[in-house]
Structures are given as structure tokens and as C-alpha cells.
Design an enzyme around this catalytic site. Structure first.
Site, PDB file in Angstrom:
ATOM      1  CG  HIS A   1     -16.583 -41.246  -4.106  1.00  0.00           C
ATOM      2  ND1 HIS A   1     -16.233 -39.733  -4.040  1.00  0.00           N
ATOM      3  CD2 HIS A   1     -15.339 -41.741  -4.116  1.00  0.00           C
ATOM      4  CE1 HIS A   1     -14.903 -39.757  -4.679  1.00  0.00           C
ATOM      5  NE2 HIS A   1     -14.373 -41.107  -4.680  1.00  0.00           N
ATOM      6  CB  ALA A   2     -17.866 -43.389  -9.006  1.00  0.00           C
TER       7      ALA A   2
ATOM      8  CG  HIS B   1     -11.488 -43.427 -13.532  1.00  0.00           C
ATOM      9  ND1 HIS B   1     -10.282 -42.743 -13.588  1.00  0.00           N
ATOM     10  CD2 HIS B   1     -11.632 -43.756 -12.191  1.00  0.00           C
ATOM     11  CE1 HIS B   1      -9.722 -43.110 -12.237  1.00  0.00           C
ATOM     12  NE2 HIS B   1     -10.645 -43.565 -11.649  1.00  0.00           N
ATOM     13  CD  GLU B   2     -14.615 -45.570 -10.336  1.00  0.00           C
ATOM     14  OE1 GLU B   2     -14.236 -46.554  -9.840  1.00  0.00           O
ATOM     15  OE2 GLU B   2     -14.428 -44.401  -9.903  1.00  0.00           O
TER      16      GLU B   2
ATOM     17  CG  HIS C   1     -10.249 -48.698 -10.859  1.00  0.00           C
ATOM     18  ND1 HIS C   1      -8.865 -48.486 -10.191  1.00  0.00           N
ATOM     19  CD2 HIS C   1     -10.667 -47.238 -10.424  1.00  0.00           C
ATOM     20  CE1 HIS C   1      -8.772 -47.071  -9.953  1.00  0.00           C
ATOM     21  NE2 HIS C   1      -9.844 -46.478  -9.979  1.00  0.00           N
TER      22      HIS C   1
ATOM     23  CD  GLU D   1      -7.715 -44.042  -8.412  1.00  0.00           C
ATOM     24  OE1 GLU D   1      -8.182 -43.340  -9.394  1.00  0.00           O
ATOM     25  OE2 GLU D   1      -7.908 -45.016  -7.762  1.00  0.00           O
TER      26      GLU D   1
ATOM     27  CG  HIS E   1      -6.032 -37.549   0.947  1.00  0.00           C
ATOM     28  ND1 HIS E   1      -7.185 -36.804   0.524  1.00  0.00           N
ATOM     29  CD2 HIS E   1      -6.323 -38.772   0.193  1.00  0.00           C
ATOM     30  CE1 HIS E   1      -7.695 -37.397  -0.349  1.00  0.00           C
ATOM     31  NE2 HIS E   1      -7.311 -38.585  -0.727  1.00  0.00           N
TER      32      HIS E   1
ATOM     33  CE1 TYR F   1      -6.268 -40.725  -5.263  1.00  0.00           C
ATOM     34  CE2 TYR F   1      -4.716 -39.917  -3.400  1.00  0.00           C
ATOM     35  CZ  TYR F   1      -5.894 -40.773  -3.922  1.00  0.00           C
ATOM     36  OH  TYR F   1      -6.490 -41.359  -3.005  1.00  0.00           O
TER      37      TYR F   1
HETATM   38 ZN   LIG Z   1     -10.437 -44.323  -9.521  1.00  0.00          ZN
END
Ligand SMILES: [Zn+2]
Length: 590
Positions: free
Chosen positions: A331-332, A361-362, A365, A389, A489, A499
Site C-alpha cells: 500500500h503506497a 499524490h504521494e 505528502h 490528503e 476504520h 477523508y
Molecule cells: Zn495520501
């Protein structure tokens, strides 16, 4: 008698505290937390890159010490409640107290019980499998996800859906006890209950924050209703009377076990002339792009905005390729090991269009982490938990056909009539998610406050899913079931509102940055690639970390102090128009 004496002692020690004491307490706390966090990050990195019994044991031990220290500091911070502190220090005290998701009660037996319950619930989910009666193999969440994503056989979908919802049957009693004990801990920290503690993290009174979410939802609801109506009649064409003409959509037909992301049914609802005329995966493959090349595209995007290149250790220590000889968590994720310069990406990259987006996206962060690394330790985080996010996704919204032209991937932009396919696809992900992103914590807040009692957990869950998502269970779900437990969750006790916020904020950021970049086109066609002014304004927000209320950070970039879902409506305006045409004469709502 003992109580009176104890209270007297507490009062006396509170009276004796000074600003200088508070400063020393905070300096010590930051030093200890930085050391523990760094140690935990090293251990977690090893665990996720080499999954063995030993790496799990070592990382669990340091994680536990880190959590225990967080709890200790949160409780110790209470003794400065009556000291008048300068704003920076008061904010750090607040962050220390709000850093917890679970506040264990001070009673040792209860504290042990609630931690064990949390681990047990998490474990029940992690081990969750559906084993059909016959000789078919048991299905874990990956197998279930695959069926939900690819099957169009309603019987098979129903079986997978019903099967997965058996994993949580045994959770209800433990969950209810968990709620009682975690509320007790939250009250010891001065919160009404655990839900109020979670809502207190948003720089406004907890109840105002709940109202704020409703306001945002109302802004976007008409678009959701249009999408829902269109998808419903397309699914009715495919599945017949299983899908009602004007009622809720059965929850097992939307391509995802929780009906939270509908992209997998794109092919069932795609417009006839949707093809944008290129396939990003094919382009990357035909150019012989390798793993490093994929990451460099992401880094180059940020460099084009004026951000500095990533440190050499990023390239030496990251994981880009899935190893053949060991298990890793694929999972990235983006890491910031020492909270300063040791940035890393951990991702089993495939040469696909999807991973091209994920890398942008990553890295969002990572560049956020580096932008706030000059802040004191307690301020090295995003403005609120939705921001982290949202940044990566904001950047991914700039992966437009125009950007692909600049990379030389395609020779010219497809004309605007082809935007509908791209927009519909994106709406099935981002718009379909919004009501789900909202209702998880709406349900949980009511559970924590006692408004939803244990014997109504499941009934209330489906009422909210009907109200917000317009979906219904495919079969009757009494209170012998505990369907919320089939979503990670809930048993893992991870707050979910972030989210929803990220989904709203990314469009607000994208609109502001596009305006700064001077984009005159429709919002869905704007890319901030190569615009240094947009990069400068973005960085000004990122480098604040969580040192100021999130409203200040939002203002720095957008000139607005409120979250605003009208940016979503702007972005999807061409799709809204198209959906209205398609839905003409058909029922909307449920
Ligand atoms: Zn993310």
C-alpha cells in the site's frame, strides 16, 4: 476524605505552575516525542519492508512506548489549564491533548481492557475472511474487493457482499464496551465523550464543526443526487427490477463492498462518446518508462512549481519496486522518518496511469512534510487532518490532457466534448465518496454520545446510509448484524472525517491555485504545472504546518476562511449539465 485531600493537592500544584514551567514542560515533550517518533518510524519502516515476526515485535514495542508517552503528556498538560500562556504555547498544549484518538481511562485495569479491546477488534477485521460453505476457497478483503470490482453477476455480487458482512458478527458486544471505556478516558481529559474529543481538533466548537459538515454536504448534494439518478437508471438497464426506478440503489451493485467508490462500474455507465483518445498506461509503456522515471515525473511537477529537488537519501532509501523474495506492505505511503530531511516513498510501482496519479499524490505528502520542517516539532503536521490528503490530490487534479501535452505524451488536447468521460470517471470516485465520507463519523459520534444505543447500532447505520448515500442493503439487516464493523476504520478506531474534508478541500485548493496561475479555461482543464506563483502561494500555506488554526492556513492560499464546496460544483459544471440532460424525465432522489 481521600478525595478532598487529593483535590487539594491537585489545586495547589496547579496554582504553583508558571509560564516558565510550561515552557520547560513543552520543550521536554517535543524532545521526547521527536526521539520516540523517529525511533518508531525506523522500526515501522523495517516492519513494512520486511514483514517478519521479529520486525513486528520490535515495532509493536516502540509503538506502544510512543502511545503511552502521548497519553502521559496529554494528561500532564491538563495541569497548565489555568496558566495564561502565550498563543504559541497554548496551541502546543492543545495539540498535545488532542493528539489522542483513544484516551485510555486512568484506572489501570480499564486502561488495559480498552487497549486489548482495540487490538482485538483490529485483529478481528484483519483476519476477517468469508468462507463459503462449499469447496470454494475462503475470501479475504482482497479477494472480495476483486469480485466486487469485476463481477457483473448479481448472484455472485450478493454472495460476496453478504459473506463479507459476516466478519463483524462477533464485534458488537466488544465494540459497545470499547465505546464505554474510551468515553470514560475522554471525560477524564475534559471532553463530553470520544466523539466530542475528535471534533475538538478543528479549531472551532465541536458542535459548530458538525454543522459545518452539514453545510458543505448541502452545497454538493444536488450534484450527488444527479449522479445517483443517472447511475441508478443505467444499473436498472443492466440488472432490471433488482434496481428500483425511484428508490435506493442496492449496495452490492456499485463496484465496491462499501459503495464508497463507484469507478469500477464506469464501463456500465460510460457515455457512448466518452473516449478521451489516449490511454496513459499505453503511453508510459510505449515510452519504456521505468520505476525511477515514474517517480521523476512526480518530482519534476513539484520542481516546476519552484520546490527544491528531493534529497539524495530519498532515492537511496525509498522502495519503488516490489521485491521478489519477501513480503512487504505494498500500500503506497509517504514517509518522513526523522521529521526533517529523511523523506521516503514506499510503493510497489506498476507502470500504469493509475500509479502515475498515485505518485503525484504521494509526493504531495513528502513536499508538505518538507515545507513544515522548520516548525517546532508539535507544529510539524498539516493544518488539519484533511489537508495532508488534500494536497496530493490537488496536485493530481493538475494531471490534465494539457499537462500530458507538455510532457510530450500526447500531441494535442482532445476537444472539450471528450471531457465528459474524464469527469464522469472522476465523479464516480470523488462525488460518490462524499456521503460515505460524512456518515461514518456521523454514526460514530452518535454512538459515542449515546444517542445511538448498542441495540440500535445496525438500524441507525442503515438509516444513515439511506439518508446520505441513497443505498439500501440487498437483504434485511436486523440488529443481530454489525455491518459498520465490516469497514476497517470502525473496528480499527480511525477517525474518518478527514477523508470527507480532503475531498472538499482539494477542489477549493485547485480552484484557488488555478486562479493564481491565471487559468481562464473551465476548472477541470486547468493545470498549475510550471506556474511558480502558484507554487509560491502553495508553499506559503504548507510551511505553516499546524502552527496556526487551519482557517489561517486556508486563508493564506485561498483568501477564504471557510471550507467551500462550490469549487466542486464549478469543477464538475460540464458534467452537471450533461447529467441534467440525461436525467430529463427520469426520477431523481429516493
Ligand atoms: Zn495520501
Amino acid at each position: 476524605m481521600r478525595w478532598t485531600a487529593l483535590l487539594a493537592v491537585v489545586a495547589a500544584s496547579a496554582a504553583a505552575q508558571t509560564v516558565a514551567d510550561a515552557k520547560k514542560f513543552l520543550d521536554d515533550a517535543e524532545t521526547r516525542l521527536l526521539a520516540l517518533t523517529t525511533e518508531a518510524s525506523h522500526a515501522d519502516w523495517i516492519r513494512e519492508n520486511f514483514i517478519t515476526y521479529d520486525s513486528e515485535t520490535l515495532s509493536a514495542a516502540v509503538d506502544e512506548r510512543q502511545i503511552a508517552e502521548g497519553v502521559r503528556l496529554a494528561k500532564a498538560a491538563v495541569r497548565f489549564d489555568h496558566v495564561k500562556l502565550p498563543p504559541d504555547m497554548a496551541r502546543k498544549m492543545m495539540l498535545l491533548k488532542l493528539g489522542l484518538t483513544l484516551a485510555a481511562p486512568s484506572d489501570a485495569a480499564e486502561s488495559a481492557e480498552v487497549t486489548q479491546l482495540a487490538a482485538k477488534l483490529d485483529g478481528l477485521y484483519g483476519k476477517g475472511k468469508y468462507c463459503p460453505d462449499d469447496k470454494k476457497p475462503c475470501m479475504d478483503i482482497e479477494a472480495i474487493t476483486r469480485v466486487m470490482a469485476t463481477s457483473t453477476d448479481p448472484k455472485e455480487l450478493l454472495d460476496a457482499w453478504t459473506g463479507w458482512h459476516t466478519i463483524s458478527l462477533g464485534m458488537r458486544r466488544d465494540f459497545s464496551r470499547f465505546v464505554t471505556l474510551s468515553n470514560k478516558g475522554a471525560r477524564e481529559l475534559g471532553f463530553k465523550d470520544t466523539g466530542a474529543m475528535w471534533r475538538a481538533k478543528y479549531d472551532m466548537p465541536p458542535d459548530d464543526f458538525a454543522k459545518e459538515l452539514d453545510r458543505l454536504w448541502e452545497q454538493v448534494r444536488p450534484l450527488y443526487n444527479s449522479l445517483h439518478a443517472y447511475v441508478r437508471w443505467k444499473l436498472r438497464e443492466k440488472y432490471g427490477d433488482t434496481v428500483p426506478a425511484n428508490g435506493p440503489i442496492p449496495a452490492h451493485l456499485l463496484g465496491n463492498i462499501w459503495a464508497q467508490d463507484w469507478t469500477n462500474i464506469y464501463k456500465l455507465v460510460a457515455p457512448a462518446d466518452a473516449d478521451p483518445g489516449y490511454d496513459l498506461t499505453e503511453i508510459l509503456k510505449s515510452r519504456n518508462t521505468d520505476h525511477l522515471g515514474m517517480v521523476h515525473y512526480g518530482e519534476n511537477f513539484f520542481k516546476s512549481l519552484g520546490f527544491a529537488t528531493l534529497p539524495s537519501t530519498f532515492w537511496e532509501r525509498s522502495l519503488f519496486v516490489k521485491p521478489h523474495d519477501r513480503d512487504v506492505v505494498c500500500h503506497a505511503s509517504a514517509w518522513d522518518i526523522d521529521s526533517v530531511e529523511d523523506l521516503r516513498l514506499k510503493m510497489c510501482i506498476d507502470i500504469t496511469g493509475e500509479d502515475f496519479y498515485t505518485i503525484h499524490h504521494e509526493l504531495g505528502h513528502n513536499f508538505y512534510q518538507r515545507a513544515y520542517d522548520k516548525q517546532p516539532f508539535l507544529f510539524r503536521d498539516s493544518a488539519n487532518d484533511g489537508f495532508h490528503e488534500a494536497i496530493g490530490d490537488t496536485i493530481a487534479l493538475s494531471i490534465t490532457p494539457a499537462y500530458l501535452v507538455k510532457l510530450g505524451f500526447i500531441s494535442k488536447e482532445p476537444d472539450a466534448s471528450k471531457d465528459i468521460g474524464l469527469l464522469l470517471n472522476r465523479a464516480l470516485e470523488k462525488i460518490a465518496f462524499l456521503p460515505f465520507g460524512l456518515l461514518i463519523d456521523e454514526w460514530r459520534w452518535k454512538v459515542f454520545s449515546g444517542e445511538i444505543p448498542a441495540e440500535k447500532y445496525n438500524e441507525a447505520w442503515w438509516q444513515l446510509r439511506l439518508k446520505y448515500q441513497g443505498v439500501a442493503p440487498p437483504s434485511s439487516r436486523g440488529d443481530e448484524f454489525f455491518d459498520p464493523g465490516a469497514k476497517y476504520h470502525v473496528p480499527a478506531n480511525v477517525p474518518y472525517t478527514r477523508y470527507f474534508l480532503a475531498d472538499i478541500l482539494q477542489f477549493q485548493f485547485h480552484r484557488a491555485l488555478s486562479q493564481i496561475a491565471g487559468c481562464k479555461e473551465p476548472l477541470n482543464r486547468c493545470s498549475i504545472y510550471q506556474n511558480q506563483e502558484a507554487g509560491r502561494r502553495l508553499n506559503a500555506m504548507l510551511e505553516m504546518g499546524v502552527s496556526k488554526p487551519w482557517q489561517d492556513a486556508l486563508y493564506t492560499l485561498t483568501g477564504q476562511r471557510q471550507m467551500d464546496a462550490t469549487a466542486i460544483r464549478d469543477y464538475f459544471a460540464p458534467l452537471q449539465k450533461w447529467l441534467d440532460q440525461q436525467n430529463r424525465g427520469k426520477p431523481v432522489g429516493w
